[in-house]
Enzyme design. Structure first.
Site, PDB file in Angstrom:
ATOM      1  N   LYS A 170      60.260  34.325  43.127  1.00  0.00           N
ATOM      2  CA  LYS A 170      60.248  33.571  41.787  1.00  0.00           C
ATOM      3  C   LYS A 170      59.098  34.377  41.014  1.00  0.00           C
ATOM      4  O   LYS A 170      57.917  34.901  41.602  1.00  0.00           O
ATOM      5  CB  LYS A 170      60.296  32.380  41.856  1.00  0.00           C
ATOM      6  CG  LYS A 170      61.540  31.605  42.718  1.00  0.00           C
ATOM      7  CD  LYS A 170      61.540  30.272  42.455  1.00  0.00           C
ATOM      8  CE  LYS A 170      62.405  29.484  43.478  1.00  0.00           C
ATOM      9  NZ  LYS A 170      62.560  28.065  43.184  1.00  0.00           N
ATOM     10  N   TYR A 172      71.769  29.703  38.808  1.00  0.00           N
ATOM     11  CA  TYR A 172      71.356  28.145  38.811  1.00  0.00           C
ATOM     12  C   TYR A 172      72.645  27.463  37.934  1.00  0.00           C
ATOM     13  O   TYR A 172      72.369  26.608  37.367  1.00  0.00           O
ATOM     14  CB  TYR A 172      70.138  27.787  38.139  1.00  0.00           C
ATOM     15  CG  TYR A 172      69.002  28.438  38.862  1.00  0.00           C
ATOM     16  CD1 TYR A 172      68.844  27.785  40.292  1.00  0.00           C
ATOM     17  CD2 TYR A 172      68.099  29.030  38.431  1.00  0.00           C
ATOM     18  CE1 TYR A 172      67.717  28.185  41.132  1.00  0.00           C
ATOM     19  CE2 TYR A 172      66.863  29.519  39.292  1.00  0.00           C
ATOM     20  CZ  TYR A 172      66.948  28.971  40.366  1.00  0.00           C
ATOM     21  OH  TYR A 172      65.827  29.477  40.977  1.00  0.00           O
ATOM     22  N   HIS A 193      63.187  31.533  46.695  1.00  0.00           N
ATOM     23  CA  HIS A 193      64.648  31.009  46.545  1.00  0.00           C
ATOM     24  C   HIS A 193      65.193  31.825  47.784  1.00  0.00           C
ATOM     25  O   HIS A 193      65.034  33.227  48.101  1.00  0.00           O
ATOM     26  CB  HIS A 193      65.595  31.492  45.310  1.00  0.00           C
ATOM     27  CG  HIS A 193      66.984  31.330  45.489  1.00  0.00           C
ATOM     28  ND1 HIS A 193      67.327  30.097  45.314  1.00  0.00           N
ATOM     29  CD2 HIS A 193      67.820  32.227  46.052  1.00  0.00           C
ATOM     30  CE1 HIS A 193      68.681  30.049  45.855  1.00  0.00           C
ATOM     31  NE2 HIS A 193      68.997  31.394  46.017  1.00  0.00           N
ATOM     32  N   GLU A 235      75.787  34.851  45.796  1.00  0.00           N
ATOM     33  CA  GLU A 235      74.318  35.083  44.922  1.00  0.00           C
ATOM     34  C   GLU A 235      74.034  36.706  45.009  1.00  0.00           C
ATOM     35  O   GLU A 235      73.709  37.110  44.399  1.00  0.00           O
ATOM     36  CB  GLU A 235      73.452  34.458  45.591  1.00  0.00           C
ATOM     37  CG  GLU A 235      73.406  32.697  45.449  1.00  0.00           C
ATOM     38  CD  GLU A 235      72.479  31.895  45.794  1.00  0.00           C
ATOM     39  OE1 GLU A 235      72.030  30.798  45.475  1.00  0.00           O
ATOM     40  OE2 GLU A 235      71.580  32.289  46.948  1.00  0.00           O
TER      41      GLU A 235
HETATM   42  P1  IDP Z   1      65.346  24.901  47.638  1.00  0.00           P
HETATM   43  O1  IDP Z   1      64.945  26.083  46.599  1.00  0.00           O
HETATM   44  O2  IDP Z   1      64.668  24.576  48.664  1.00  0.00           O
HETATM   45  O3  IDP Z   1      66.753  25.347  48.133  1.00  0.00           O
HETATM   46  P2  IDP Z   1      67.167  23.387  45.762  1.00  0.00           P
HETATM   47  O4  IDP Z   1      66.986  21.813  46.227  1.00  0.00           O
HETATM   48  O5  IDP Z   1      68.095  24.174  45.950  1.00  0.00           O
HETATM   49  O6  IDP Z   1      65.743  23.877  46.652  1.00  0.00           O
HETATM   50  O7  IDP Z   1      66.532  23.304  44.446  1.00  0.00           O
HETATM   51  C1  IDP Z   1      66.220  24.458  43.492  1.00  0.00           C
HETATM   52  C2  IDP Z   1      64.877  24.503  43.246  1.00  0.00           C
HETATM   53  O8  IDP Z   1      64.750  23.349  42.030  1.00  0.00           O
HETATM   54  C3  IDP Z   1      63.749  24.282  43.964  1.00  0.00           C
HETATM   55  O9  IDP Z   1      63.093  25.208  44.607  1.00  0.00           O
HETATM   56  C4  IDP Z   1      62.562  23.784  43.156  1.00  0.00           C
HETATM   57  O10 IDP Z   1      61.884  24.921  42.495  1.00  0.00           O
HETATM   58  C5  IDP Z   1      63.303  23.146  42.118  1.00  0.00           C
HETATM   59  N1  IDP Z   1      63.355  21.558  42.247  1.00  0.00           N
HETATM   60  C6  IDP Z   1      64.057  20.647  42.982  1.00  0.00           C
HETATM   61  N2  IDP Z   1      64.054  19.583  42.792  1.00  0.00           N
HETATM   62  C7  IDP Z   1      62.846  19.342  41.764  1.00  0.00           C
HETATM   63  C8  IDP Z   1      62.470  18.329  41.229  1.00  0.00           C
HETATM   64  O11 IDP Z   1      62.501  17.080  41.735  1.00  0.00           O
HETATM   65  N3  IDP Z   1      61.395  18.499  40.371  1.00  0.00           N
HETATM   66  C9  IDP Z   1      61.214  19.763  39.959  1.00  0.00           C
HETATM   67  N4  IDP Z   1      61.769  20.931  40.455  1.00  0.00           N
HETATM   68  C10 IDP Z   1      62.477  20.567  41.394  1.00  0.00           C
HETATM   69 MG    MG Z   2      68.358  25.931  46.877  1.00  0.00          MG
END
Ligand code: IDP
Ligand code: MG
Length: 189
Positions: free
Chosen positions: A10, A50, A156, A167
């Site tokens: 990212k 997203y 990611h 993706e």
């Molecule tokens: P991952 O990247 O570990 O798969 P996901 O649950 O898919 O996590 O969430 C996507 C992205 O959203 C995360 O990598 C993070 O950057 C962001 N994110 C998730 N939850 C929160 C939050 O509560 N606050 C701020 N950013 C969040």
């Molecule tokens: Mg994710």
């Protein structure tokens, strides 16, 4: 069985100069990089990457809520779709702050291995030895949500083989993903 997964470094990872160190971790495991490029996503690509999926929203809501509860902090959201929509909006904005590195990584159980290497969504909970744990452990839900911004967690990775296929097709044309032998193939074939 060989599997493919998508990773993105990212904008925070690119801006911090961590491209080489993150990519080399995947190479060192024996996984094969079969596609690699730098992309500055447009609005359409960021939105498709997203998009708001209900299962994903339930999961992200549960992870953030349980961490807030464990830390005794208030969590004002009640609805997973409302919370998920807000996080996806922040994600889209953040993804477009600069160019990202997109890579397709291939190998046996590539999705699971790459997720393990990246570590927990919240870098503060990510184990040392993982990418998020080693390079971003001071970052937390508490800081990100207080500042109303996304967790800066460097990378990611697709969360299932099905997501990976979706993706990869968003970020790569079929002729940008290559097939070749590497030194590890004799061990796994
Ligand atoms: P991952 O990247 O570990 O798969 P996901 O649950 O898919 O996590 O969430 C996507 C992205 O959203 C995360 O990598 C993070 O950057 C962001 N994110 C998730 N939850 C929160 C939050 O509560 N606050 C701020 N950013 C969040
Ligand atoms: Mg994710």
């Amino acid at each position: 069985m060989n599997e493919q997964t998508l990773i993105l470094i990212k904008p925070d990872g690119v801006m911090r100069g961590l491209i080489g160190r993150i990519i080399s971790r995947f190479e060192e495991t024996g996984l094969k990089i079969v596609g690699l490029k730098m992309v500055w996503a447009d609005d359409k690509l960021a939105k498709s990457h997203y998009h708001l999926d209900e299962e994903w929203a339930k999961n992200v809501f549960a992870k953030t809520k349980s961490t807030h509860e464990k830390e005794g902090k208030p969590f004002k959201f009640k609805d997973h779709m409302e919370f998920g929509g807000l996080i996806q909006q922040w994600n889209m904005e953040f993804l477009r702050e600069g160019p990202v590195i997109a890579a397709v990584i291939e190998g046996p159980a590539a999705v699971e291995i790459v997720r393990k290497m990246i570590g927990h969504t919240e870098p503060k909970q990510a184990a040392p030895g993982t990418i998020r744990g080693d390079f971003a452990m001071i970052e937390s839900y508490a800081i990100a949500n207080d500042k109303q911004r996304v967790l800066r967690n460097l990378a990611h990775a697709s969360d299932s083989p099905e997501t990976a296929q979706r993706e990869i097709a968003l970020w790569f044309k079929p002729n940008e993903v290559h097939s070749y032998k590497n030194a590890h193939d004799s061990l796994t074939e």
